[in-house]
Scaffold this motif. Sequence first.
Motif, PDB file in Angstrom:
ATOM      1  N   ALA A 253       1.094  -1.517   0.340  1.00 64.66           N
ATOM      2  CA  ALA A 253      -0.386  -0.106  -0.542  1.00 64.66           C
ATOM      3  C   ALA A 253       0.757   1.445  -0.077  1.00 64.66           C
ATOM      4  N   PHE A 254       1.905   0.552   0.534  1.00 63.73           N
ATOM      5  CA  PHE A 254       2.622   2.021   0.425  1.00 63.73           C
ATOM      6  C   PHE A 254       3.166   2.845  -0.706  1.00 63.73           C
ATOM      7  N   ALA A 255       3.768   1.679  -0.675  1.00 64.15           N
ATOM      8  CA  ALA A 255       4.434   1.479  -2.861  1.00 64.15           C
ATOM      9  C   ALA A 255       3.843   1.993  -2.892  1.00 64.15           C
ATOM     10  N   ALA A 256       2.139   1.939  -3.694  1.00 63.42           N
ATOM     11  CA  ALA A 256       1.517   1.799  -3.959  1.00 63.42           C
ATOM     12  C   ALA A 256       1.088   3.752  -4.225  1.00 63.42           C
ATOM     13  N   GLU A 257       0.949   4.012  -2.511  1.00 64.03           N
ATOM     14  CA  GLU A 257       0.705   5.355  -2.385  1.00 64.03           C
ATOM     15  C   GLU A 257       1.996   6.374  -3.168  1.00 64.03           C
ATOM     16  N   ARG A 258       3.399   5.748  -2.558  1.00 66.99           N
ATOM     17  CA  ARG A 258       4.494   6.635  -2.751  1.00 66.99           C
ATOM     18  C   ARG A 258       3.753   6.880  -4.949  1.00 66.99           C
ATOM     19  N   GLU A 259       3.885   5.680  -4.921  1.00 67.74           N
ATOM     20  CA  GLU A 259       3.794   5.792  -6.736  1.00 67.74           C
ATOM     21  C   GLU A 259       3.184   7.065  -7.147  1.00 67.74           C
ATOM     22  N   PHE A 260       1.771   6.754  -6.715  1.00 65.48           N
ATOM     23  CA  PHE A 260       0.751   7.730  -7.126  1.00 65.48           C
ATOM     24  C   PHE A 260       1.346   9.572  -6.734  1.00 65.48           C
ATOM     25  N   GLN A 261       1.538   9.635  -5.676  1.00 62.01           N
ATOM     26  CA  GLN A 261       2.242  10.975  -5.446  1.00 62.01           C
ATOM     27  C   GLN A 261       3.038  11.603  -6.402  1.00 62.01           C
ATOM     28  N   LYS A 262       4.002  10.341  -6.837  1.00 67.08           N
ATOM     29  CA  LYS A 262       4.694  10.848  -8.123  1.00 67.08           C
ATOM     30  C   LYS A 262       4.104  10.756  -9.270  1.00 67.08           C
ATOM     31  N   THR A 263       3.343  10.025  -8.916  1.00 62.65           N
ATOM     32  CA  THR A 263       3.726  10.611 -10.915  1.00 62.65           C
ATOM     33  C   THR A 263       1.623  10.884 -11.197  1.00 62.65           C
ATOM     34  N   LYS A 264       0.786  11.267 -10.042  1.00 57.74           N
ATOM     35  CA  LYS A 264      -0.164  11.461 -10.106  1.00 57.74           C
ATOM     36  C   LYS A 264      -1.417  10.754 -11.053  1.00 57.74           C
ATOM     37  N   GLU A 265      -1.705   9.560 -11.296  1.00 60.77           N
ATOM     38  CA  GLU A 265      -1.411   9.553 -11.893  1.00 60.77           C
ATOM     39  C   GLU A 265      -3.294   8.403 -12.002  1.00 60.77           C
ATOM     40  N   LEU A 266      -2.898   7.421 -11.390  1.00 55.94           N
ATOM     41  CA  LEU A 266      -3.602   6.394 -11.145  1.00 55.94           C
ATOM     42  C   LEU A 266      -3.028   5.381  -9.772  1.00 55.94           C
ATOM     43  N   PHE A 267      -3.472   5.753  -8.038  1.00 54.91           N
ATOM     44  CA  PHE A 267      -3.863   4.928  -7.802  1.00 54.91           C
ATOM     45  C   PHE A 267      -4.372   3.186  -7.806  1.00 54.91           C
ATOM     46  N   LYS A 268      -3.274   2.284  -7.533  1.00 51.67           N
ATOM     47  CA  LYS A 268      -3.657   1.407  -7.874  1.00 51.67           C
ATOM     48  C   LYS A 268      -3.311   0.287  -6.741  1.00 51.67           C
ATOM     49  N   ALA A 269      -4.289  -0.494  -5.366  1.00 48.83           N
ATOM     50  CA  ALA A 269      -3.352  -1.679  -5.111  1.00 48.83           C
ATOM     51  C   ALA A 269      -4.120  -3.112  -4.289  1.00 48.83           C
ATOM     52  N   GLU A 270      -3.883  -3.841  -4.579  1.00 50.37           N
ATOM     53  CA  GLU A 270      -4.730  -4.967  -3.335  1.00 50.37           C
ATOM     54  C   GLU A 270      -3.701  -5.304  -2.239  1.00 50.37           C
ATOM     55  N   TYR A 271      -5.164  -5.048  -0.732  1.00 50.80           N
ATOM     56  CA  TYR A 271      -4.234  -5.416   0.028  1.00 50.80           C
ATOM     57  C   TYR A 271      -5.541  -5.706   0.713  1.00 50.80           C
ATOM     58  N   ARG A 272      -5.237  -6.885   1.591  1.00 47.90           N
ATOM     59  CA  ARG A 272      -5.598  -7.048   2.864  1.00 47.90           C
ATOM     60  C   ARG A 272      -5.875  -5.942   4.347  1.00 47.90           C
ATOM     61  N   MET A 273      -7.514  -6.022   5.000  1.00 50.07           N
ATOM     62  CA  MET A 273      -6.961  -5.435   5.965  1.00 50.07           C
ATOM     63  C   MET A 273      -7.707  -5.704   6.930  1.00 50.07           C
ATOM     64  N   HIS A 274      -8.379  -5.859   8.456  1.00 51.56           N
ATOM     65  CA  HIS A 274      -8.712  -5.726   9.036  1.00 51.56           C
ATOM     66  C   HIS A 274     -10.245  -5.034   9.232  1.00 51.56           C
ATOM     67  N   ALA A 275     -11.274  -6.066   9.176  1.00 47.75           N
ATOM     68  CA  ALA A 275     -12.285  -5.707   9.626  1.00 47.75           C
ATOM     69  C   ALA A 275     -12.545  -5.557  11.136  1.00 47.75           C
ATOM     70  N   SER A 276     -13.103  -4.248  12.293  1.00 47.29           N
ATOM     71  CA  SER A 276     -13.731  -4.496  13.523  1.00 47.29           C
ATOM     72  C   SER A 276     -13.917  -5.301  14.049  1.00 47.29           C
ATOM     73  N   ASP A 277     -14.099  -7.088  13.469  1.00 49.44           N
ATOM     74  CA  ASP A 277     -13.910  -7.807  13.970  1.00 49.44           C
ATOM     75  C   ASP A 277     -12.851  -8.565  14.351  1.00 49.44           C
ATOM     76  N   GLY A 278     -12.026  -8.568  13.188  1.00 44.57           N
ATOM     77  CA  GLY A 278     -10.587  -8.968  13.476  1.00 44.57           C
ATOM     78  C   GLY A 278     -10.840  -9.885  12.141  1.00 44.57           C
ATOM     79  N   ARG A 279     -11.830 -10.343  11.484  1.00 46.24           N
ATOM     80  CA  ARG A 279     -11.784 -10.764   9.991  1.00 46.24           C
ATOM     81  C   ARG A 279     -11.405 -10.082   9.340  1.00 46.24           C
ATOM     82  N   VAL A 280     -10.372 -11.235   8.030  1.00 45.64           N
ATOM     83  CA  VAL A 280      -8.904 -10.186   7.227  1.00 45.64           C
ATOM     84  C   VAL A 280     -10.042 -10.169   5.040  1.00 45.64           C
TER      85      VAL A 280
END
Length: 696
Positions: A253-280
């Motif tokens: 996610a960081f890398a996608a964010e850095r790339e986006f700051q540089k190119t300002k074209e399209l932010f694109k990333a796939e990642y996992r997140m934790h829901a409030s009940d711990g589900r991934v």
Amino acid sequence: MSAGTQRVLGREPGAQLAPLPLLDDKVLAMIIGQNPLACILHALCAEIERHQPGLLCSVLLLEPDGVTLRSAAAPSLPEEYCGAIDGAKAGPCAGSCGTAIYRKQPVVVSDIATDPLWVAYRDLALSNGLRACWSTPITSQDGTMLGTFAIYYREARIPDGQHLQLIVHATHLAALAIERDRDKTQLRAAEDRYRTLVESLPAITYIAELGANGPWHYVSPQIQSILGFSPEDWLKDPSNWMNHIHPEDREIAFAAEREFQKTKELFKAEYRMHASDGRVLWFRDEGVLLQAADDRALLMQGVLYDITEHKRLEEQLRHSQKMEAVGQLAGGVAHDFNNLLMLIQAHNERLRGRLTAGDAAHQDTIEIEQAVTQAATLTHRLLAFSRRQLLQIQVLDLNVVLVETGRMLERLLVPNIELRVLPDASPQLIKADPGQLGQVILNLAVNARDAMPDGGRLTIQTRCVELSEARAASHGAIPPGTYTVLAVSDTGTGMCSEVQSHIFEPFFTTKKPGKGTGLGLAIVYGVVKQTGGWIAVNSKPDQGTTFEIYFPRAEQGAGYTIPKPDGPMASAARGTETILLVEDQRGIRELVHEFLKRKGYSVLCAADGNEALKIAHENADTIDLLVTDIIMPNMGGQELADRLTQARPRTKVLFMSGNPDQASLSGRLGDSPATVLQKPFPLEILLQEVRSILDR
Ligand code: ADP
Ligand code: MG
């Protein structure tokens, strides 16, 4: 304009109008201040009336139908009058206002008492003390009729030049106010449409400042149903986003964010997140830059799609493809290997036949035979995994197999492991090979034992489970219905998810060399697949492991029989019948040929199905038995058997195979189960089988 009104248009001496310097300021300020339209129009009329005693103003608005007029502002006109003309229709003879809309031009009526345009409203106007009415259409910039601006007097009167100026001015301001209001309403409707769209998408939309910890300015309400956070709570803390990304995916996610700051074209990333009940959950995050109006922090707007289900299916597919590929490989190797073993075994047998029991080499042939048996066991295991083994599929009670295997397990386990075997109270009928099923229980139990070096509890139970549509879907691609479940649980070391994702692969092991082969679970997998079943694993490090195997409930049906190698040997298995032997492996063909000939049979030989049919065609004599390999080039054993028995219905069939695929045989030989000898087999078994088929 009616002829009567035309005459009176002109400047009336003595009717001077005071200038209205404050009108513009006041009304424009209200428009800019986004006051309600009714207030603005009221103020417009009131301001004009204040400077012009005796003059009464009104504004009517035209409805979208283009004919209906609605009272919008008339500070000094009698309420009764306003109420009565509210909803009046435009037309060729509809008072001053209705006619002005109809004609799309000003209508000046100097005396209501006499003007024919007022015929319908005359009494109403006169009873309310109104005598003159000059009405002008209010039009938008593109010429659309918006309504009318009217000036009334209580006496008959014609407008002068200043009146005309005032009218131009007032209609202009009114048009401005009405148009602004319509724009606003349209904008609000468009906004509502977008909001409904954004908030009903099965995804989370957001607006946030750039940067890993940039504050979020907006997040759509779906964040509640998808991740379990209220939008308010989420927006409070700018670090929420990063903090809820799975630690292993933060760098992505960081890398996608850095790339986006540089190119300002399209932010694109796939990642996992934790829901409030711990589900991934898995997300695809796509965003674009929002053009900032000034030089405040840069904003991006994006969408978080929940792709958890998609990922799960993808993973399932990848896994089953891999298992299929490995299975094919293993099956192929085992097939060739079985043919070689068959040769070794047959030559060994022949050799032993020439030796006497006292010969020193006799013992060697016994050793060779044992090695062949062991090697055959190994290929059988590989075939079990690749689902190409011939099975004794039968309807059996899983409880019975469990209790029998349980007795054996007691010897296998160490004293500090408590074994609990809990078969369900009612019989659990499934369709499987009993030997393989025992192997499955054994493999799972041995793994459980290895996972409990310091002791623990091993529980094996059976039960019946009804899988609803929803639960079946959550279990993967198994159809809903009734299943028999075999559950093997231990209190051992458990597994992390990384290990879990590999356990069914052949040769995957976490055990020390010599301790594990990595074949145990691969075999379990193959066997379970073969029965149409499905495996669930529940395990966490240090929290033990449970394997649950779902078997479909049994239905009766014809299976295949395989002769038991340890069955009684028929000593007088000789015969004189004619046998057509078809086998593509020359070594095996010659060996079997010679062997059967020695036992008295007359044998015809062919290397494949085509050749066999040709021989049969040229040979008028009876062919009593076809002994054929299943997998051969040109024409396989299956098709050959079908065609030969069609032409010669009395010819019997015996199949041989190093790699028989059960499915391809099913139902092809009518009701009677086909007999298939699995290579390698002792020639004595072949002899016995040939005799028993011929005698049937
Ligand atoms: P092997 O037992 O020869 O290693 P298996 O295919 O039977 O091969 O098992 C593969 C791996 O799965 C094991 O090495 C072990 O890491 C893991 N495993 C299997 N069953 C269990 C269990 N009950 N508890 C913990 N780990 C297990
Ligand atoms: Mg094992």
